[in-house]
Design a protein around this motif. Structure first.
Motif, PDB file in Angstrom:
ATOM      1  N   ASP A 158      39.685  82.666  77.831  1.00 30.49           N
ATOM      2  CA  ASP A 158      40.706  83.356  77.047  1.00 30.49           C
ATOM      3  C   ASP A 158      40.062  84.286  76.022  1.00 30.49           C
ATOM      4  O   ASP A 158      40.535  85.403  75.789  1.00 30.49           O
ATOM      5  N   ARG A 159      38.980  83.849  75.403  1.00 33.72           N
ATOM      6  CA  ARG A 159      38.285  84.694  74.431  1.00 33.72           C
ATOM      7  C   ARG A 159      37.705  85.925  75.115  1.00 33.72           C
ATOM      8  O   ARG A 159      37.741  87.031  74.562  1.00 33.72           O
ATOM      9  N   ALA A 160      37.157  85.719  76.297  1.00 35.28           N
ATOM     10  CA  ALA A 160      36.602  86.858  77.030  1.00 35.28           C
ATOM     11  C   ALA A 160      37.698  87.850  77.387  1.00 35.28           C
ATOM     12  O   ALA A 160      37.506  89.066  77.300  1.00 35.28           O
ATOM     13  N   ARG A 161      38.865  87.317  77.759  1.00 34.97           N
ATOM     14  CA  ARG A 161      39.973  88.200  78.103  1.00 34.97           C
ATOM     15  C   ARG A 161      40.416  89.005  76.889  1.00 34.97           C
ATOM     16  O   ARG A 161      40.674  90.212  76.976  1.00 34.97           O
ATOM     17  N   ARG A 162      40.516  88.350  75.737  1.00 37.14           N
ATOM     18  CA  ARG A 162      40.909  89.048  74.516  1.00 37.14           C
ATOM     19  C   ARG A 162      39.871  90.097  74.110  1.00 37.14           C
ATOM     20  O   ARG A 162      40.205  91.092  73.465  1.00 37.14           O
ATOM     21  N   ALA A 163      38.624  89.866  74.485  1.00 36.50           N
ATOM     22  CA  ALA A 163      37.556  90.812  74.170  1.00 36.50           C
ATOM     23  C   ALA A 163      37.521  91.990  75.139  1.00 36.50           C
ATOM     24  O   ALA A 163      36.683  92.878  75.010  1.00 36.50           O
ATOM     25  N   GLY A 164      38.426  91.997  76.129  1.00 33.04           N
ATOM     26  CA  GLY A 164      38.520  93.131  77.038  1.00 33.04           C
ATOM     27  C   GLY A 164      37.921  92.914  78.406  1.00 33.04           C
ATOM     28  O   GLY A 164      37.859  93.847  79.215  1.00 33.04           O
ATOM     29  N   GLU A 165      37.497  91.696  78.708  1.00 32.46           N
ATOM     30  CA  GLU A 165      36.934  91.423  80.023  1.00 32.46           C
ATOM     31  C   GLU A 165      38.017  91.502  81.097  1.00 32.46           C
ATOM     32  O   GLU A 165      39.090  90.906  80.974  1.00 32.46           O
ATOM     33  N   LYS A 166      37.752  92.264  82.140  1.00 30.06           N
ATOM     34  CA  LYS A 166      38.638  92.386  83.293  1.00 30.06           C
ATOM     35  C   LYS A 166      37.794  92.231  84.555  1.00 30.06           C
ATOM     36  O   LYS A 166      36.566  92.357  84.510  1.00 30.06           O
ATOM     37  N   PRO A 167      38.449  91.957  85.693  1.00 26.76           N
ATOM     38  CA  PRO A 167      37.699  91.946  86.953  1.00 26.76           C
ATOM     39  C   PRO A 167      36.949  93.259  87.134  1.00 26.76           C
ATOM     40  O   PRO A 167      37.514  94.337  86.937  1.00 26.76           O
ATOM     41  N   ARG A 168      35.684  93.160  87.476  1.00 30.53           N
ATOM     42  CA  ARG A 168      34.821  94.336  87.564  1.00 30.53           C
ATOM     43  C   ARG A 168      34.960  94.976  88.944  1.00 30.53           C
ATOM     44  O   ARG A 168      34.478  94.439  89.942  1.00 30.53           O
ATOM     45  N   ILE A 169      35.602  96.114  88.981  1.00 33.41           N
ATOM     46  CA  ILE A 169      35.927  96.754  90.255  1.00 33.41           C
ATOM     47  C   ILE A 169      34.674  97.152  91.024  1.00 33.41           C
ATOM     48  O   ILE A 169      34.564  96.877  92.230  1.00 33.41           O
ATOM     49  N   GLU A 170      33.725  97.779  90.358  1.00 33.03           N
ATOM     50  CA  GLU A 170      32.522  98.225  91.067  1.00 33.03           C
ATOM     51  C   GLU A 170      31.718  97.052  91.607  1.00 33.03           C
ATOM     52  O   GLU A 170      31.109  97.145  92.682  1.00 33.03           O
ATOM     53  N   ASP A 171      31.689  95.947  90.867  1.00 30.12           N
ATOM     54  CA  ASP A 171      31.013  94.744  91.366  1.00 30.12           C
ATOM     55  C   ASP A 171      31.676  94.264  92.659  1.00 30.12           C
ATOM     56  O   ASP A 171      31.002  93.941  93.648  1.00 30.12           O
ATOM     57  N   HIS A 172      32.993  94.192  92.647  1.00 32.39           N
ATOM     58  CA  HIS A 172      33.711  93.721  93.828  1.00 32.39           C
ATOM     59  C   HIS A 172      33.580  94.706  94.989  1.00 32.39           C
ATOM     60  O   HIS A 172      33.497  94.300  96.155  1.00 32.39           O
ATOM     61  N   ARG A 173      33.533  95.993  94.666  1.00 32.96           N
ATOM     62  CA  ARG A 173      33.350  96.981  95.731  1.00 32.96           C
ATOM     63  C   ARG A 173      31.978  96.822  96.394  1.00 32.96           C
ATOM     64  O   ARG A 173      31.844  96.950  97.618  1.00 32.96           O
ATOM     65  N   ALA A 174      30.953  96.530  95.588  1.00 31.29           N
ATOM     66  CA  ALA A 174      29.611  96.335  96.143  1.00 31.29           C
ATOM     67  C   ALA A 174      29.574  95.108  97.062  1.00 31.29           C
ATOM     68  O   ALA A 174      28.924  95.121  98.122  1.00 31.29           O
ATOM     69  N   ILE A 175      30.267  94.045  96.657  1.00 26.05           N
ATOM     70  CA  ILE A 175      30.346  92.852  97.500  1.00 26.05           C
ATOM     71  C   ILE A 175      31.056  93.181  98.813  1.00 26.05           C
ATOM     72  O   ILE A 175      30.581  92.824  99.907  1.00 26.05           O
ATOM     73  N   LEU A 176      32.180  93.873  98.702  1.00 22.40           N
ATOM     74  CA  LEU A 176      32.949  94.259  99.888  1.00 22.40           C
ATOM     75  C   LEU A 176      32.129  95.133 100.819  1.00 22.40           C
ATOM     76  O   LEU A 176      32.102  94.911 102.043  1.00 22.40           O
ATOM     77  N   ASP A 177      31.438  96.121 100.284  1.00 28.22           N
ATOM     78  CA  ASP A 177      30.658  97.032 101.118  1.00 28.22           C
ATOM     79  C   ASP A 177      29.561  96.294 101.884  1.00 28.22           C
ATOM     80  O   ASP A 177      29.309  96.586 103.065  1.00 28.22           O
ATOM     81  N   ALA A 178      28.905  95.333 101.225  1.00 29.31           N
ATOM     82  CA  ALA A 178      27.846  94.576 101.895  1.00 29.31           C
ATOM     83  C   ALA A 178      28.418  93.698 103.001  1.00 29.31           C
ATOM     84  O   ALA A 178      27.829  93.575 104.087  1.00 29.31           O
ATOM     85  N   ILE A 179      29.566  93.076 102.735  1.00 28.86           N
ATOM     86  CA  ILE A 179      30.207  92.251 103.770  1.00 28.86           C
ATOM     87  C   ILE A 179      30.641  93.118 104.940  1.00 28.86           C
ATOM     88  O   ILE A 179      30.417  92.779 106.109  1.00 28.86           O
ATOM     89  N   ALA A 180      31.254  94.270 104.644  1.00 30.89           N
ATOM     90  CA  ALA A 180      31.707  95.173 105.703  1.00 30.89           C
ATOM     91  C   ALA A 180      30.542  95.677 106.547  1.00 30.89           C
ATOM     92  O   ALA A 180      30.680  95.882 107.755  1.00 30.89           O
ATOM     93  N   ALA A 181      29.375  95.866 105.898  1.00 31.25           N
ATOM     94  CA  ALA A 181      28.199  96.363 106.609  1.00 31.25           C
ATOM     95  C   ALA A 181      27.467  95.274 107.382  1.00 31.25           C
ATOM     96  O   ALA A 181      26.486  95.551 108.082  1.00 31.25           O
TER      97      ALA A 181
END
Length: 252
Positions: A178-201
């Motif tokens: 909850d503290r991290a969320r209040r500090a502005g932490e959100k799911p990191r899109i570029e991180d997830h895209r890198a994971i997706l790209d490696a799986i797709a490849a």
């Protein structure tokens, strides 16, 4: 610090500091030693000390005050006990980093076109959730569950779902996140895209490393968020003091 049987390290630190409070070594209003001093005293990591201190806040034993440190507030514990703080956010994400790294690697070998398409769709939903500051992060969880489903291994799916369920069951885990969320932490899109790209490849090592990097960054952000939480409270208190001073000056 040697971990006592049946106790986690941060629980053992809470036990030790609580004993110090009860014995009078630290009285109400006293400042606890700094994080660095506690790390040296107990020979543990910053992560462990951070979770112990946050756990003590949840138990009502201490509070962060004016950005100057952590202060003792009471001798007696509240309704919760250290044993109720079963799993913390740092140890949860450490476990996820190990398990989900291998899950992503396996998914890169077993995924099919439908799995990849599902991941791309979920990533778009994650972007949409971030745009409206959704506190639920359904797409983030679904993304990681879909990776597990892509392994075609039901035991892996159950494992990943269980790890995600833990974050909603543990008071300590929820407090940190909850503290991290209040500090502005959100799911990191570029991180997830890198994971997706490696799986797709079909790149298992790339998928493993992308997942581990992602969750490693989450741990670092949690450290920053919990460290900055006290500073934000101090800024708010300072703003209130300035406002009162301004009002007093206007009256004069």
């Amino acid at each position: 610090m040697t971990r006592p049987a049946g106790r986690k390290l941060y629980q053992a630190i809470i036990d030790a500091l609580q004993a110090d409070i009860v014995s009078g070594r630290f009285a109400p209003g006293d400042r606890l030693p700094t994080e660095r001093e506690l790390v040296d005293r107990f020979c543990v990591s910053r992560l462990t000390v951070r979770e112990a201190v946050i756990g003590m806040e949840i138990l009502g034993l201490v509070e962060a005050r004016r950005g100057s440190g952590v202060y003792v507030t009471a001798h007696a514990p509240g309704l919760l006990q250290p044993s109720d703080l079963d799993i913390g956010a740092f140890e949860l994400i450490e476990a996820r980093r190990l398990v989900e790294g291998e899950c992503a690697a396996l998914a890169a070998l077993t995924r099919n076109e439908a799995d990849v398409a599902a991941l791309r769709d979920i990533l778009e939903r994650m972007i949409a959730e971030n745009a409206i500051d959704s506190p639920d992060e359904y797409a983030d969880r679904e993304f990681h569950r879909q990776i597990a489903r892509a392994t075609a291994n039901d035991a892996m799916v159950l494992t990943i779902e269980t790890l995600w369920d833990v974050r909603h069951r543990s008071p300590l885990c929820m407090a940190v996140l909850d503290r991290a969320r209040r500090a502005g932490e959100k799911p990191r899109i570029e991180d997830h895209r890198a994971i997706l790209d490696a799986i797709a490849a079909g790149d298992p090592d790339g998928a493993r490393q992308a997942m581990r990097r992602h969750l490693g960054r989450v741990i670092e952000h949690l450290l920053e968020a919990t460290q900055n939480d006290a500073l934000e409270r101090a800024r708010a208190e300072a703003a209130q003091l300035r406002d009162r001073a301004n009002r007093f000056s206007a009256i004069r």
